[in-house]
Scaffold this motif. Structure first.
Motif: not given
Length: 222
Positions: A1-9, A205-207, A214-221
């Motif tokens: 797994m990536p260690a930090k946020e990774d939009p490509e992943f 939704g689970d992911a 791993l997601y960029p730092n904003f609120t995820i719906a």
């Protein structure tokens, strides 16, 4: 797994998860493919047979007989399975396996939705290394390819198939390629007879909850 946020992943991951949520359609089967190396091992000394009150005894020393490659295909919702053993893991080997997928396993499919990892040989270009351009293009047009992300091989259901295969069939020494092919042929036939399916539960939704880092730092719906 990536260690930090990774939009490509996450872009590749969510694409794969969308594929796994598709309803079953025999005209557009979802098929997962993976491969693994396998070390052929012979016995340096003949094992002592099992007798009443005593297990079979195998010497810790063994003979290396080379490495082969096992290719596995599984249709999670349809329960179709195929495995093959090849002496090498080249672009040509992959191309021949994909032709088998298209022409033998699913000759009547309108499109085969193929999930696999991004290995350097797992490319449409490999088909052109084996077949004339018109044949390579015919095969490619039957495929809709989705690649798992780097460091995301766990998203390939065929990896689950290989783990089951290893546990049920390969957890012992097998000395030569013909014996390995014979053993896996029996295993494949049993899997197809029972139409063993895979019930995948991990959704987008689970992911977005469990892999939030791993997601960029904003609120995820959700």
């Amino acid at each position: 797994m990536p260690a930090k946020e990774d939009p490509e992943f996450i872009a590749c991951m969510e694409d794969i998860l969308d594929v796994y949520e598709l309803p079953y359609d025999p005209k557009r089967p979802v098929v997962c493919m993976d491969e693994k190396p396998y070390q052929l091992l012979g016995e340096a000394r003949a094992p002592l047979p099992m007798v009443p009150g005593s297990d079979r005894k195998t010497d810790s020393e063994y003979i290396r007989n080379g490495t082969v490659s096992i290719f596995a295909f599984v249709e999670p919702l349809g329960g179709t399975h195929h495995v093959s053993v090849r002496e090498h893991r080249t672009a040509v080997d992959w191309a021949e396996e994909i032709k088998y997928l298209v022409d033998v396993m699913y000759p009547d499919a309108e499109k085969i939705i193929l999930v696999m990892d991004n290995l350097n040989t797992h490319k449409p270009a490999s088909l052109y290394k084996k077949y004339p351009p018109e044949e390579a293009r015919r095969i490619i047009k039957k495929l809709e390819i989705h690649y798992t992300p780097k460091h995301g091989s766990w998203l390939d259901i065929a990896e689950i198939e290989l783990n089951v295969m290893t546990r049920q069939c390969l957890s012992r020494r097998i000395a030569d390629i013909e014996l390995l092919r014979s053993e896996l042929s029996v295993w494949e036939a049993e899997r197809n007879t029972t139409a063993a399916k895979v019930d995948w539960h991990f959704r987008t939704g689970d992911a977005r909850i469990k892999l939030k880092s791993l997601y960029p730092n904003f609120t995820i719906a959700s």
